[in-house]
Design a protein around this motif. Sequence first.
Motif, short mmCIF file in Angstrom:
data_model
loop_
_atom_site.label_atom_id
_atom_site.label_comp_id
_atom_site.label_asym_id
_atom_site.label_seq_id
_atom_site.Cartn_x
_atom_site.Cartn_y
_atom_site.Cartn_z
N LEU A 27 0.84 -1.19 0.00
CA LEU A 27 0.00 0.00 0.00
C LEU A 27 0.88 1.24 0.00
O LEU A 27 1.68 1.44 0.91
N SER A 29 1.50 5.43 0.02
CA SER A 29 0.92 6.56 0.75
C SER A 29 -0.07 7.32 -0.15
O SER A 29 -0.07 7.14 -1.37
N ARG A 57 -8.46 2.93 7.30
CA ARG A 57 -7.11 3.20 7.77
C ARG A 57 -6.33 3.96 6.70
O ARG A 57 -6.41 3.63 5.51
N PHE A 59 -2.92 4.51 6.16
CA PHE A 59 -1.62 4.08 5.65
C PHE A 59 -0.84 5.28 5.13
O PHE A 59 -0.36 5.31 3.98
N SER A 62 2.65 4.64 3.84
CA SER A 62 2.68 3.38 3.09
C SER A 62 2.74 2.18 4.06
O SER A 62 2.99 2.36 5.26
N HIS A 63 2.55 0.98 3.52
CA HIS A 63 2.49 -0.18 4.41
C HIS A 63 2.69 -1.47 3.61
O HIS A 63 2.46 -1.51 2.40
N THR A 82 2.91 -2.88 13.03
CA THR A 82 2.67 -1.45 13.10
C THR A 82 2.95 -0.98 14.52
O THR A 82 3.28 -1.79 15.40
N ASP A 123 -8.54 -4.26 7.26
CA ASP A 123 -7.92 -3.01 6.86
C ASP A 123 -7.52 -2.99 5.38
O ASP A 123 -7.42 -1.92 4.77
N TYR A 133 -2.99 0.22 -4.11
CA TYR A 133 -2.74 -1.16 -3.69
C TYR A 133 -2.18 -1.99 -4.84
O TYR A 133 -2.61 -1.88 -5.98
N CYS A 179 7.14 -2.32 9.10
CA CYS A 179 6.25 -3.14 8.28
C CYS A 179 6.95 -3.71 7.05
O CYS A 179 6.76 -4.88 6.70
#
Length: 300
Positions: A27, A29, A57, A59, A62-63, A82, A123, A133, A179
């Motif tokens: 994911l 930002s 959520r 993010f 980013s994640h 996280t 999420d 995504y 992450c």
Amino acid sequence: MTRLVLLMVLVMSSFSVKADELKLHLLRSPVGINWKSPWNLSVSTLKNNIIPFKNKRAFAISHVFVEVKCDSTGEHIYRGMTSAPAEPGNSEVDMLFKKGYGLGMMFHTYPGLYEKNEVVTRDLAPYLGSKRYSSLTIKVNPAACQRMMDYAHDFEARGFGKKYAGLQGDPLKGDGSGCSAFGVSFMRVAGLMDSFTKEWQQIIDVPTRFVGGEITGKKVKLTYILKSIRARWNNKEPHIHLEAWDPELMHAWVKRTYQQVKWGEYQGQWPAEISKHRKSYHLTLDMSDRATPTGSFWLF
């Protein structure tokens, strides 16, 4: 004959395809993180954090989530790392504006939250099909899949999920994890690292004059960084060398490789398949014949 063929198709389609695989859910930002300079990084991070998200959520920086599916054993998990909710006076806002951490926030270890199945899928759901995504799926052999599963369980059992490490943290050294480092660590323990993973790193030298907090013992005001528009990452002054896994580079790499496969320009070693769901790009690599490491996961 037509009925017989139709019956065979129906029977064959009733069997699900069995596979052992690692999947990284990526994911980016909301508006992108700019790593060009200390000023660009600070400003872009602030921009991402002030964008409101009501029912999902954010993010904001980013994640990466991890999914391991071992059809060979019937085990299927989702995991993520996280930061845990902060104690009063210790929030990221407090650290930035009151405690003078500056870019030291990148190196700080926070209380961690080890995210598991229901939380991860909940999420992720609002972003499926979104341009923010993408995913990378790696087909693996049963031994590699079981090794990743054992690693996930041991990581939790040792309490490492309680530490959300700075960007320099190495989960295999017991540092806890951010992450993206957590996601990449599954590839590391399963022997899946390759030349393409080098494209996922931000490698910079952070001047210590911008780093506050426990790592330098000094305070650095955000305004000082924001006034330093011409400053650059460099090793010509006291600095901290940083090699960080970047979800945004990972996301961009998936999209770029997708296009290479689509237009017949892919030259990677591993057989690749692509798909697209609305605005989300998905890439699958078959690394199932890669040798699986043995021995301890840990580097301590």
